[in-house]
Scaffold this motif. Structure first.
Motif, PDB file in Angstrom:
ATOM      1  N   PRO A 198       0.855  -1.332  -0.074  1.00  0.00           N
ATOM      2  CA  PRO A 198       0.043  -0.090  -0.041  1.00  0.00           C
ATOM      3  C   PRO A 198       0.665   1.307  -0.110  1.00  0.00           C
ATOM      4  O   PRO A 198       0.569   2.203  -0.833  1.00  0.00           O
ATOM      5  N   SER A 199       1.729   1.279   0.822  1.00  0.00           N
ATOM      6  CA  SER A 199       2.713   2.495   0.992  1.00  0.00           C
ATOM      7  C   SER A 199       3.317   3.017  -0.396  1.00  0.00           C
ATOM      8  O   SER A 199       3.473   4.086  -0.910  1.00  0.00           O
ATOM      9  N   MET A 200       4.008   2.015  -1.010  1.00  0.00           N
ATOM     10  CA  MET A 200       4.644   2.135  -2.210  1.00  0.00           C
ATOM     11  C   MET A 200       3.852   2.504  -3.326  1.00  0.00           C
ATOM     12  O   MET A 200       4.305   3.291  -3.998  1.00  0.00           O
ATOM     13  N   THR A 201       2.476   1.693  -3.348  1.00  0.00           N
ATOM     14  CA  THR A 201       1.690   1.832  -4.438  1.00  0.00           C
ATOM     15  C   THR A 201       1.061   3.446  -4.246  1.00  0.00           C
ATOM     16  O   THR A 201       0.845   4.071  -5.127  1.00  0.00           O
TER      17      THR A 201
ATOM     18  N   LEU B 235      -5.281  -5.676   9.745  1.00  0.00           N
ATOM     19  CA  LEU B 235      -4.810  -4.410  10.347  1.00  0.00           C
ATOM     20  C   LEU B 235      -4.228  -3.743   8.950  1.00  0.00           C
ATOM     21  O   LEU B 235      -2.914  -4.104   8.479  1.00  0.00           O
ATOM     22  N   PRO B 236      -4.710  -2.759   8.641  1.00  0.00           N
ATOM     23  CA  PRO B 236      -4.265  -2.222   7.348  1.00  0.00           C
ATOM     24  C   PRO B 236      -2.949  -1.143   7.362  1.00  0.00           C
ATOM     25  O   PRO B 236      -2.699  -0.903   8.794  1.00  0.00           O
ATOM     26  N   HIS B 237      -2.136  -1.071   6.407  1.00  0.00           N
ATOM     27  CA  HIS B 237      -1.204  -0.174   6.704  1.00  0.00           C
ATOM     28  C   HIS B 237      -1.778   1.164   6.994  1.00  0.00           C
ATOM     29  O   HIS B 237      -2.897   1.472   6.379  1.00  0.00           O
TER      30      HIS B 237
ATOM     31  N   GLY C  14       0.848  -4.302   4.838  1.00  0.00           N
ATOM     32  CA  GLY C  14       1.852  -3.656   4.659  1.00  0.00           C
ATOM     33  C   GLY C  14       3.153  -4.605   4.808  1.00  0.00           C
ATOM     34  O   GLY C  14       2.954  -5.059   5.895  1.00  0.00           O
ATOM     35  N   TYR C  15       4.124  -4.449   3.982  1.00  0.00           N
ATOM     36  CA  TYR C  15       5.236  -4.995   4.156  1.00  0.00           C
ATOM     37  C   TYR C  15       6.014  -4.724   5.504  1.00  0.00           C
ATOM     38  O   TYR C  15       6.281  -5.405   6.195  1.00  0.00           O
TER      39      TYR C  15
ATOM     40  N   LEU D  92       2.717 -12.556  10.492  1.00  0.00           N
ATOM     41  CA  LEU D  92       1.325 -12.391   9.849  1.00  0.00           C
ATOM     42  C   LEU D  92       1.178 -12.650   8.220  1.00  0.00           C
ATOM     43  O   LEU D  92       2.128 -12.010   7.487  1.00  0.00           O
ATOM     44  N   ARG D  93      -0.135 -13.058   7.946  1.00  0.00           N
ATOM     45  CA  ARG D  93      -0.108 -13.081   6.548  1.00  0.00           C
ATOM     46  C   ARG D  93      -0.940 -12.043   5.699  1.00  0.00           C
ATOM     47  O   ARG D  93      -1.468 -11.219   6.405  1.00  0.00           O
ATOM     48  N   HIS D  94      -0.486 -11.955   4.327  1.00  0.00           N
ATOM     49  CA  HIS D  94      -1.012 -11.090   3.611  1.00  0.00           C
ATOM     50  C   HIS D  94      -2.274 -11.232   3.215  1.00  0.00           C
ATOM     51  O   HIS D  94      -2.718 -12.631   3.038  1.00  0.00           O
TER      52      HIS D  94
END
Length: 1016
Positions: free
Chosen positions: A855-858, A903-905, A977-978, A992-994
């Protein structure tokens, strides 16, 4: 290059000596004389700016006593005290030259919750929502409602006798205060509570200041009883400062806490409060009414009030229009449907019923809706109504709470500001009063927004004025004097809710012959005029502060040239509302503030420092905007500059740099701040300019080289990991400032992609696709972190897309540039962004959509890229769930599976909240349930948590919110989030899984759902 910046106000010897004396007397809290803290504490939520001499953060009542006793020392006769809570005051109540006493940092403990007697004991720095979160566990709440409840302290609420929504039912703060433990200016600790005749006699017999206060006040109210009854308005919001009308309570007791409540820190320091709390209503319903114009909403409110609602609130077309552009609208728009007749909604009323009995609430609701239905045709100005229950009620009140922030986010240099925003008149004349108020503003050509408590006769009116324009500055007095005359004519008050503060000059006009009585009270408590002088009353008979006798923020900003202001407007438009001071760790905004409790480490603090830095820089002849434009990408030059000596230690730039370094660049402020103050953007600009003069640490250069070097390291990942794991290598990296370096992925991504039939996306390859194949195709845009540290996730995404019937392509890896931007390598970022955008544009031109995994990079493509490149230069890159949610019609639904939590970024949660809902839509379509609990930041934030200087703070942030979510995980917790997944693995050892992996596992094992039968 920006010159060395010095401040003429850096040293105040009197306050330096006072702080030294406090330490010598055993002061246990914190004391600050730093330019950074004094700059940050120069503002609150008002239009004013006054720098204090020092800031004290007491740790206990004993520290308050030490401060008070300092006032009696002949060496410090010029010292004055400015008590401060959450700094949410809109009229400068806590501002002024002197020693600021901030109880929010340390004196923030809930001391006792007595459930049986519904009583609590708290320190003054406790935040209202903090108290209510604990009380909710026992089915209780502290009643007075505020829009700033997530950062307003109880000490501040008491000092302004705060109230808000629902005050006609629940009253004001003073109605719930049972006793106050105070520290008087001679150091005496005294408890203000109701006294019967015997208790009053005992108090008058005590020695010292306590005796004098009780004797003086009793004599004053007895001798002036008729005058007090005549001059005090009979209003729900009879806020006066010193509430002489209620010194004798309903039982005839002598109650001096009525004077402390609303005294704005001018009488005593509050050390502790004993409060009454109430049961949470078990039932509630809210009616949302829409109108063709705001006047109709105001006039209709009188017809709505007899139905016994707990509150009736109103919002005008300006605020409503801004709400429609805010993310909150997606959560409430269903309650304001379009009118079948095409009439536009220009005003709304929110009417809430509460109670302990569902039947009683339903009956009250029915009485109202029956009338509304009966008048549907005859009432030409009501567009319609809807009814909200359950969680929807809170969403509607959240929209109403955001009204102040929404107005502040209005575009243009002239923005709505507070200075006449809390007038109160009898509710029955409110509509006529507001009509004249609007005429007054219209005559001056001013835009404005209105909202508020129509049931109490209080509307918040904020005219849009640009105080940076010297020609507009006189409007403050012109409008204020016009409003004072208007409220007087309608039997109201200028200050119905938000205190007097720097508006105290109008006290004599309002209270006339009672002013000497107010001065007698002030003299009894504070004979030396040392407590927040210039406000409410003077013990020495001095004139009170005038609204144009105090420096305003706009005056300082005015000295910054227009081009510079335009380049840094993200900092200059901060209006001090303080939303970034939210106490709630399960809220993304702002992690560095929550971890440090240092106000300079907040968006507001950083914006204040940036404004001052720009002012100093331009005063010294520099042009920061031109210096930024002159930057050219030159990695060798950047590196060579790092070899220069550190330079001048007294430069104000260092204080700004310290605050900027603490920022995680998570962008929660950008999404959550009502004004959209974008700290990461102006932080990056500052760092670029700062490092023109001062060397960068070597770690910055290593981070800047990360994206280009990772593909090289990935050629031999096992060797790279072995070298990185070597103790000597770890020690060297730690010395350079980097820790907790993740291991490179050893997964064979190329082989996995080959088995899945995933090819590299090139314009030529995409151009050769047939129409049907093109519709199924999607290009995955790689990011450095997922591809090189979690490569198997890239393969899993491709596998999921294949399972769902799509054809994934992989774009060639290119640096995104995000690390460059975060660390202020702006010229190099611009070049990387231009090259990357051109390559992506070439792919997008073939008609195949682009998606990113992290998410952050995108989100960098729609934020930092959009700001750095010309309009139209950046192609659309969606997050994977955004793209999937738009294609659910082409995806076969699946049979039901499990329940997950996400838990989203935090960048995603705050800047693209719709994307979080997209995850839920995708999960639901595929037969899974996905909850999104409230959570804060994980603390990693890209490279932040890998920097040695930040590692401890990073883990503190993690423990404040994520840790308890992770601890409760039973394999159902997901994170997209990575950096978030890395932090959980690093701190708790949990992988934690994506969400993609949860979906892939389910799709592979579940059956396609049977088609649903059409409704009969």
């Amino acid at each position: 290059m920006i010159p060395v910046l010095t401040r003429t106000a850096d040293a105040v010897p009197l306050y330096e000596a006072a702080c030294a004396e406090l330490l010598a007397r055993g002061f246990e809290g914190d004391l600050s004389l730093t330019p950074a803290d004094r700059t940050v504490f120069a503002t609150d939520n008002s239009i004013y700016q006054v720098e204090p001499g020092a800031v004290a953060f007491p740790r206990s009542r004993d520290d308050l006593v030490r401060i008070a006793r300092l006032l009696d020392d002949p060496r410090f006769t010029e010292i004055v005290i400015r008590p401060r809570g959450g700094a949410t005051g809109t009229n400068g109540q806590s501002l002024g030259h002197g020693l600021v006493v901030d109880t929010s940092r340390h004196m923030n403990r809930i001391l006792q919750i007595d459930v049986a007697n519904r009583v609590v004991r708290v320190e003054p720095g406790v935040v209202k929502d903090q108290l209510n979160r604990e009380l909710a566990k026992h089915g209780l709440f502290f009643a007075p409602e505020l829009s700033t409840s997530n950062r307003a302290t109880l000490g501040g609420m008491i000092s302004t006798d705060a109230c808000g929504q629902g005050s006609c039912l629940y009253g004001k703060t003073r109605d719930h205060v049972l006793a106050l433990t105070c520290v008087l200016t001679d150091g005496t600790v005294w408890t203000a509570e109701p006294l019967d005749a015997e208790g009053l006699a005992a108090a008058k017999a005590q020695p010292g200041r306590v005796r004098d206060i009780h004797r003086t006040v009793d004599e004053a109210i007895t001798a002036n009883a008729a005058l007090i009854a005549e001059r005090f308005p009979k209003l729900n919001r009879c806020l006066t400062g010193y509430d002489l009308a209620h010194v004798r309570d309903g039982e005839g007791r002598f109650d001096l806490k009525s004077l402390i409540c609303g005294s704005e820190g001018t009488l005593a320091l509050i050390a502790e409060a004993r409060l009454n709390v109430l049961p949470i209503p078990k039932a509630a319903a809210l009616v949302a009414l829409s109108y063709v114009d705001f006047d109709a909403a105001l006039r209709d409110a009188q017809a709505l009030m007899p139905f016994g609602a707990a509150s009736v609130e109103t919002i005008d077309s300006t605020v409503l229009g801004l709400a429609r552009k805010d993310p909150i609208w997606a959560e409430v728009r269903a309650f304001f449907p379009d009118d079948p007749a095409g009439r536009k909604v220009e005003g709304i009323n929110l009417v809430e019923f509460v109670g302990d009995d569902e039947g009683a609430v339903a009956a009250a609701l029915s009485r109202l809706t029956t009338i509304l239905d009966a008048e549907r045709e005859s009432h030409g100005k009501r567009v319609g109504y809807t009814v909200a229950k359950g969680a929807a009620i809170e969403r509607l009140w959240t929209m109403r709470k955001k009204a102040v922030g929404l107005l502040g986010a209005a575009k243009g240099e002239a923005r709505p500001i507070p200075f006449v925003e809390d007038t109160a008149v009898p509710p029955e004349v409110l509509a006529d009063y507001i009509a004249e108020f609007r005429a007054l503003l219209d005559a001056k050509g001013l835009r404005y927004g209105m909202f508020g408590h129509v049931d109490a006769g209080v509307l918040h009116v904020r005219p849009a004025i640009d105080l940076k324009d010297e020609r507009q500055a006189p409007l403050i007095r012109e409008v204020t004097e016009g409003v004072v005359a208007l409220t007087k004519r309608y039997g109201g008050l200028l200050w119905g809710e938000h205190g007097k503060g720097f508006r105290s000059e109008f006290v004599p006009e309002t209270f006339g012959p009672l002013v000497p009585v107010l001065e007698i009270v002030k003299r009894a408590f504070d004979p030396g005029d040392r407590m927040n002088p210039g406000k409410i009353a003077s013990s020495a008979g001095r004139p009170l502060t005038r609204i144009d006798g105090v420096p305003r923020r706009g005056e300082a900003d005015r000295t910054i040239p227009t081009p510079v202001r335009a380049a840094f407007d993200a900092a200059l438009h901060c209006n001090g509302n303080g939303a970034c001071f939210s106490y709630d760790a399960d809220e993304a905004m702002c992690p560095s503030w929550k971890a440090t409790r240092e106000r300079r480490h907040s968006p507001k603090g950083r914006a204040s420092l940036m404004r001052e830095w720009l002012r100093l820089a331009t005063a010294a002849g520099a042009d920061p905007a031109a210096a930024l434009k002159a930057e050219r990408p030159n990695w060798l030059g950047d590196l060579l500059r790092s070899l220069r000596p550190a330079g001048n230690r007294d430069d104000f730039s260092h204080a700004v740099k310290e605050a900027m370094d603490g920022c995680l660049a998570c962008k929660s402020c950008t999404g959550s701040c009502p004004i959209k103050v974008d700290v990461p953007t102006f932080r990056a600009k500052f760092l670029a300019l700062y490092h023109q003069r001062y060397p960068r640490p070597l770690k910055d250069h290593l981070i800047a080289a990360l994206e280009p070097l990772l593909p090289l390291a990935a050629q031999a990942p096992r060797l790279g990991n072995a070298l990185a794991a070597n103790p000597l290598a770890r020690a060297v990296m730690a010395r350079l400032g980097l820790v907790a370096i993740p291991a490179l992925s050893t997964f064979d991504l190329a082989g996995a992609l080959a088995r899945l039939g995933v090819a590299t996306a090139t314009p030529l390859a995409l151009r050769g696709l047939g129409e049907d194949e093109r519709k199924k195709s999607v290009v995955i845009v790689q990011d450095a972190f997922t591809t090189h540290f979690e490569a198997d996730l890239v393969a899993d995404l491709c596998a999921l897309l294949v399972e769902l019937g799509f054809r994934p392509w992989l774009a060639p890896y290119r640096p995104n540039g995000k690390p460059l931007h975060v660390h202020g390598f702006l010229a190099r970022f611009g070049r990387v962004a231009a090259e990357g955008a051109a390559a992506l544009r070439a792919l997008a031109a073939e008609g195949v959509p682009l998606v990113g995994l992290d998410p952050s990079m995108t989100l960098t493509y729609r934020s930092e890229y959009a700001a750095a490149l010309p309009a139209g230069a950046v192609p659309k890159v969606e997050m994977v769930q955004e793209w999937l949610s738009g294609r659910l019609g082409a995806i076969a639904p699946r049979e039901g599976g499990g329940r997950y939590r996400l838990l989203p970024h935090c960048t995603e949660r705050t800047n693209a909240p719709g994307a979080v809902k997209d995850w839920q839509a995708v999960f639901t379509h595929l037969g899974l349930s996905l909850d999104v609990p409230a959570s804060g930041c994980c603390g990693m934030a890209g490279t932040y948590g890998h920097e040695a200087s930040h590692r401890a703070t990073s883990e503190t942030i993690y423990r404040q919110s994520w840790a308890h979510h992770v601890a409760a995980s039973a394999g159902d917790l997901l994170a997209d989030g990575y950096s978030c997944r890395s932090q959980a693995k690093l701190v708790d050892g949990i992988r934690l899984r994506h969400p993609v992996r949860a979906l892939l596992d389910h799709v592979r094992t579940s059956a396609v759902a049977a088609p649903r039968k059409a409704a009969a």
